[in-house]
Design a protein around this motif. Sequence first.
Motif, short mmCIF file in Angstrom:
data_model
loop_
_atom_site.label_atom_id
_atom_site.label_comp_id
_atom_site.label_asym_id
_atom_site.label_seq_id
_atom_site.Cartn_x
_atom_site.Cartn_y
_atom_site.Cartn_z
N SER A 1 0.85 -1.21 -0.12
CA SER A 1 0.01 -0.07 -0.01
C SER A 1 0.88 1.36 -0.16
CB SER A 1 -1.01 0.07 1.18
OG SER A 1 -1.75 1.16 1.19
N GLY A 2 0.68 2.26 -0.76
CA GLY A 2 1.50 3.29 -0.91
C GLY A 2 2.71 3.09 -1.89
N LYS A 3 3.97 3.65 -1.94
CA LYS A 3 5.12 3.40 -2.76
C LYS A 3 6.30 3.61 -1.86
CE LYS A 3 5.01 7.46 -5.39
NZ LYS A 3 5.15 7.99 -6.60
N TRP A 4 7.47 2.98 -2.18
CA TRP A 4 8.59 3.25 -1.82
C TRP A 4 9.08 4.67 -2.02
CZ3 TRP A 4 11.11 0.58 2.33
CH2 TRP A 4 10.51 -0.52 2.76
N ASP A 5 9.85 5.45 -1.12
CA ASP A 5 10.47 6.51 -1.55
C ASP A 5 11.69 6.15 -2.06
OD1 ASP A 5 11.06 9.30 -1.72
OD2 ASP A 5 10.91 9.69 0.17
N GLY A 6 12.14 6.10 -3.02
CA GLY A 6 13.15 5.26 -3.75
C GLY A 6 13.32 3.90 -3.31
N SER A 7 14.30 3.24 -3.12
CA SER A 7 14.48 2.01 -2.88
C SER A 7 15.27 2.01 -1.29
CB SER A 7 15.16 1.03 -3.96
OG SER A 7 16.51 1.52 -3.98
N PRO A 8 15.06 0.70 -0.60
CA PRO A 8 15.95 0.60 0.55
C PRO A 8 17.28 0.26 0.12
CG PRO A 8 13.80 -0.92 0.57
CD PRO A 8 13.99 -0.17 -0.85
N PRO A 9 18.42 0.55 1.02
CA PRO A 9 19.65 0.63 0.70
C PRO A 9 19.85 -0.84 0.29
CG PRO A 9 19.39 1.56 2.88
CD PRO A 9 18.11 1.21 2.44
N ALA A 10 20.93 -0.91 -0.78
CA ALA A 10 21.19 -2.26 -1.23
C ALA A 10 22.02 -3.01 -0.41
CB ALA A 10 22.20 -2.00 -2.70
N ILE A 11 22.98 -2.44 0.59
CA ILE A 11 23.46 -3.08 1.66
C ILE A 11 23.55 -2.26 2.92
CG2 ILE A 11 26.26 -3.59 2.30
CD1 ILE A 11 26.42 -4.32 -0.56
N ILE A 12 23.39 -3.02 3.98
CA ILE A 12 23.44 -2.35 5.15
C ILE A 12 24.73 -2.75 5.87
CG2 ILE A 12 22.16 -1.82 7.36
CD1 ILE A 12 19.72 -2.60 6.29
N PRO A 13 25.68 -2.08 6.07
CA PRO A 13 26.85 -2.31 6.58
C PRO A 13 26.80 -2.76 8.14
CG PRO A 13 27.42 -0.47 5.43
CD PRO A 13 25.82 -0.64 5.28
N ALA A 14 27.55 -3.82 8.49
CA ALA A 14 27.77 -4.04 9.90
C ALA A 14 27.98 -2.74 10.69
CB ALA A 14 28.71 -5.11 10.08
N GLY A 15 27.14 -2.64 11.84
CA GLY A 15 27.46 -1.63 12.78
C GLY A 15 26.79 -0.13 12.33
N THR A 16 25.84 -0.35 11.45
CA THR A 16 25.22 0.99 11.03
C THR A 16 23.70 0.93 10.97
OG1 THR A 16 25.10 0.47 8.44
CG2 THR A 16 27.01 1.19 9.31
N THR A 17 22.92 2.26 10.89
CA THR A 17 21.68 2.07 10.84
C THR A 17 20.99 3.01 9.73
OG1 THR A 17 21.70 2.33 13.36
CG2 THR A 17 19.72 3.12 12.36
N ILE A 18 20.16 2.54 9.17
CA ILE A 18 19.73 3.07 7.83
C ILE A 18 18.37 3.46 7.96
CG2 ILE A 18 21.10 1.86 6.32
CD1 ILE A 18 17.39 0.97 6.11
N SER A 19 17.64 4.51 7.52
CA SER A 19 16.39 4.70 7.61
C SER A 19 15.81 4.80 6.01
CB SER A 19 16.08 6.14 7.96
OG SER A 19 14.93 6.59 8.14
N THR A 20 14.76 4.49 5.96
CA THR A 20 13.93 4.26 4.43
C THR A 20 12.59 4.75 4.78
OG1 THR A 20 13.69 3.16 2.42
CG2 THR A 20 13.59 1.74 4.49
N ARG A 21 11.69 4.90 3.72
CA ARG A 21 10.42 5.21 3.64
C ARG A 21 9.26 4.57 2.91
NH1 ARG A 21 6.98 10.79 3.53
NH2 ARG A 21 8.27 11.10 1.62
N ILE A 22 8.34 4.30 3.27
CA ILE A 22 7.05 4.01 2.36
C ILE A 22 6.02 5.06 2.18
CG2 ILE A 22 5.20 2.20 1.76
CD1 ILE A 22 6.94 0.43 3.58
#
Length: 137
Positions: free
Chosen positions: A44-65
């Motif tokens: 439902s809705g749509k991704w704002d871009g795409s989620p990161p292709a890689i989440i490196p160890a020890g990092t935090t990412i943020s993505t949005r629908i």
Amino acid sequence: MNSTSLDKSKEGEIDGLKGDFSTRLVIANTLGKEMILQAYEATSGKWDGSPPAIIPAGTTISTRIKDGAIEGSEGWVRYKVALGPNQDTEITINAGCQVIGENKVSVSYNHADVIGQDYLVSGGHPAVAIVTLFPKA
């Protein structure tokens, strides 16, 4: 005669309900291994871009629908993690911001003996879902 129409003429307004019904998904990777994107979908809705292709160890990412339908926003993302020899696992995270009802987040994977999780989701609009993945001791 009353009729209801879907009026999207005003930003952030769905059928007369004002607000942002998007979902912000925050993923903290404390597994000690990188997470590699496998697939994602907005149900439902749509991704704002795409989620990161890689989440490196020890990092935090943020993505949005982003919201965009009368149901608000909802979707899932799947990452693969190589935990060790013959211990590849896929982690699927579902999250959503509901126009009516409770916002939600869930996490599923195999190898529950070596992966732990902690998550929460806000009750307001827009939704914020925070997921932390960590190795079990």
